[in-house]
Design an enzyme around this catalytic site. Structure first.
Site, PDB file in Angstrom:
ATOM      1  N   GLU A  83       0.926  -1.353   0.182  1.00 58.38           N
ATOM      2  CA  GLU A  83       0.076  -0.359   0.211  1.00 58.38           C
ATOM      3  C   GLU A  83       0.883   1.273  -0.059  1.00 58.38           C
ATOM      4  OE1 GLU A  83      -3.114   0.023  -0.612  1.00 58.38           O
ATOM      5  OE2 GLU A  83      -4.054  -1.982   0.184  1.00 58.38           O
ATOM      6  N   ARG A 111       0.825   3.698  -3.430  1.00 55.80           N
ATOM      7  CA  ARG A 111       0.001   4.884  -3.173  1.00 55.80           C
ATOM      8  C   ARG A 111       1.343   6.245  -2.941  1.00 55.80           C
ATOM      9  NH1 ARG A 111      -5.706   3.668   0.066  1.00 55.80           N
ATOM     10  NH2 ARG A 111      -5.709   1.462  -0.293  1.00 55.80           N
ATOM     11  N   ASP A 160      -5.294  -9.940  -7.915  1.00 60.58           N
ATOM     12  CA  ASP A 160      -5.575  -8.981  -8.992  1.00 60.58           C
ATOM     13  C   ASP A 160      -4.397  -8.349  -9.748  1.00 60.58           C
ATOM     14  OD1 ASP A 160      -5.105  -7.695  -6.690  1.00 60.58           O
ATOM     15  OD2 ASP A 160      -7.012  -6.471  -7.197  1.00 60.58           O
ATOM     16  N   GLU A 190     -12.072   0.814 -10.317  1.00 61.54           N
ATOM     17  CA  GLU A 190     -11.915  -0.169 -11.444  1.00 61.54           C
ATOM     18  C   GLU A 190     -12.860   0.104 -12.615  1.00 61.54           C
ATOM     19  OE1 GLU A 190     -11.843  -0.895  -8.308  1.00 61.54           O
ATOM     20  OE2 GLU A 190      -9.637  -1.451  -7.958  1.00 61.54           O
ATOM     21  N   THR A 221      -1.078   0.688 -10.363  1.00 63.08           N
ATOM     22  CA  THR A 221      -2.032  -0.002  -9.940  1.00 63.08           C
ATOM     23  C   THR A 221      -2.988   1.087  -8.946  1.00 63.08           C
ATOM     24  OG1 THR A 221      -3.286  -1.943  -9.175  1.00 63.08           O
ATOM     25  CG2 THR A 221      -1.198  -1.259  -7.798  1.00 63.08           C
TER      26      THR A 221
END
Ligand code: DMJ
Length: 509
Positions: A140, A144, A273, A409, A498
């Site tokens: 994360e 980010r 994913d 998404e 992502t």
């Protein structure tokens, strides 16, 4: 006239240019001098996204309004904290690193929000401090914060962001010190102690395989190879593992043995994913030279087709289900809706044309996951109906899965589909979803909130949390979707991580 600018290199002078304006960086923000190895690969030359950019159209202006509404809430009630709690007009802390502010930096740049960007930059310069006794999640914080800082650096040319990125990168490195070199999930960026979650020594496969774009780019920019080497070691290791099924990977990997665990469960949703996404995107980032990445991606798509694709009844929507020890489940996370966009991106780069057909079909399905809900917003998880009974609907939702976290998404994939097909229906679908966000998740006093029930338009039940990816991803992809200018962050020069942070594609070696 199109203005071209190279992605800045480490030792270039730091200048922030904004539609012709020049902002000198604050004194004392130079990159620390050290013996860095020379960067090895230049980036493709990307057009500057602001110089000469067309003024925002009506839909883009509405996105800017939404961003400002969200930002006002964050500014008033959560400034410098991780997440806004818009209903209670307070904030939530996860890492204590101003997560929303950093995740939103490049979005502000792209939306042309100069004043807001400048104020956020000041906070980064004066308040962002990584010498903190705090555990962060490697994945994360990489996607980010590291990704956000790297994109902010690329777009603005301001070296402050690269310095911060390098500082964070160094502090994340202890996570890779495991017997297998598969990183731990958590690392204390102040003490340098890394560890798995208390209940297991497993890491999540998607997490350890979706940090590579950022670590590779950090190495390219700084010339310090350890970031790239540590991340690529993970890719090589996972490539060589047994326990896959036609390119599909399990969801967990053990940091001691380096082996997959919980074998036999396959999903394109949570915990797996972005493994697939980063195979494709690393191949693109590196100038499409690493054929192993491409081949692993191609094999996985064939695995999806063979094991996970089905059609629902009665409308025959193509969807991606899950496999548990040979047993098919018609469950699909909203997270899987990154896949139509990834498939379209691969087809754009010459992968089989049937990937594009599948992308279109799955895009229809993801749209329906939103459209068939009373609020027009997708739940977190749906189950598709497989049986031809007249009374059944294609998309079914369990009470525990009815929430919407403002995830990106569907609109992310709509952006790719529109870019590559020019079919305006994708813009219109995105506009519908955007209006639903405004109708059901906007909090009048500032900010947007996750909701608990997408099936109750009269009481969607705000959950009092605005995830940082709403500003970092959802609103950014909507703004880009509504643009008619393909050179606004061209997909021929940028690859999005992502968390929707654009990073430059490298020039061929
Ligand atoms: C984001 O942090 C990233 O997009 C990640 O890949 C998946 N989860 C959220 C958004 O849904």
């Amino acid at each position: 006239m199109e203005h071209r600018r190279k992605s800045p290199g480490l030792h270039e002078r730091s200048i922030v240019s904004w539609r012709g304006a020049v902002i000198e960086p604050e004194p004392g923000t130079g990159v620390p001098s050290r013996q860095a190895e020379a960067p090895t690969r230049p980036a493709l030359q990307a057009p500057s996204i602001l110089d000469g950019q067309a003024p925002p159209n009506k839909r883009q202006k509405a996105v800017i309004d939404a961003f400002l509404h969200a930002w006002t809430g964050y500014h008033k009630f959560a400034w410098g904290h991780d997440e806004l709690k818009p209903v209670s007009k307070s904030f939530g802390e996860w890492f204590g690193l101003g997560l929303t502010l950093i995740d939103a930096l490049d979005t502000m740049w792209i939306l042309g929000l100069k004043k807001e960007f400048g104020k956020a930059r000041k906070w980064v310069s004066e308040k962002l401090e990584f010498q903190k006794n705090v555990d962060v999640n490697l994945f994360e914080s990489t996607i980010r914060i590291l990704g956000g800082l790297l994109s902010a650096y690329h777009l603005s040319g301001d070296k402050l962001f690269l310095e911060k990125a390098e500082d964070l990168g160094n502090r994340l490195m202890p996570a890779f010190q495991t017997p297998s070199k598969i990183p731990y999930s958590d690392v204390n960026i102040g003490t340098g102690v890394a560890h798995p979650p208390w209940w297991t020594s497993d890491s999540t496969v998607a997490e350890v395989t979706s940090i590579q774009l950022e670590f590779r780019e950090l190495s390219r920019l700084t010339g310090v190879k350890k970031f790239q080497e540590a991340a690529e070691e993970v890719t090589r290791h996972v490539h060589s593992l047994s326990g896959k099924k036609d390119g599909l990977v399990p969801m967990f990997i053990n940091t001691h043995s380096g082996l997959f665990t919980h074998l036999g469960v396959f999903t394109l949703g949570a915990r797996a994913d972005s493994y697939y996404e980063y195979l494709l995107k690393q191949w693109i980032q590196g100038g499409r030279q690493d054929t192993q990445l491409r081949d692993d991606y191609l094999e996985a798509i064939e695995g999806i087709k063979r094991h996970l694709l089905r059609k629902s009844e009665p409308s025959k929507l193509t969807f991606v289900g899950e496999l548990t020890h040979g047993r098919f489940s018609a469950k699909m996370d909203h997270l899987v809706c990154f896949l139509p966009g990834a498939l379209a991106l691969g087809a754009h780069y010459g992968l089989p044309a049937d990937h594009m057909e599948l992308a279109r079909e799955l895009m229809d399905t993801c749209y329906q996951m939103n459209r068939q809900m009373e609020t027009g917003l997708s739940p977190e998880i749906v189950h598709f109906n497989l049986y031809a009974q007249k009374s059944q609907k294609d998309v079914q939702v369990k009470p525990a899965d009815r929430h919407n976290l403002l995830r990106p998404e569907t609109v992310e994939s709509l952006f790719y589909l529109y870019r590559f097909t020019g079919d305006r229906k994708y813009q219109d679908w995105g506009w519908e979803i955007f209006q639903s966000f405004n109708a059901y998740t906007r909090i009048p006093t500032g900010g947007y909130s996750s909701i608990s029930n997408v099936q109750d338009p009269h009481n969607p039940q705000p959950k009092d949390k605005m995830e940082s990816f709403f500003l970092g991803e959802t609103l950014k992809y909507l703004y880009l979707l509504f643009s008619d200018h393909r050179d606004l962050l061209s997909l021929d020069t940028y690859v999005f991580n992502t968390e929707a942070h654009p990073l430059p594609i490298w020039a061929p070696a």
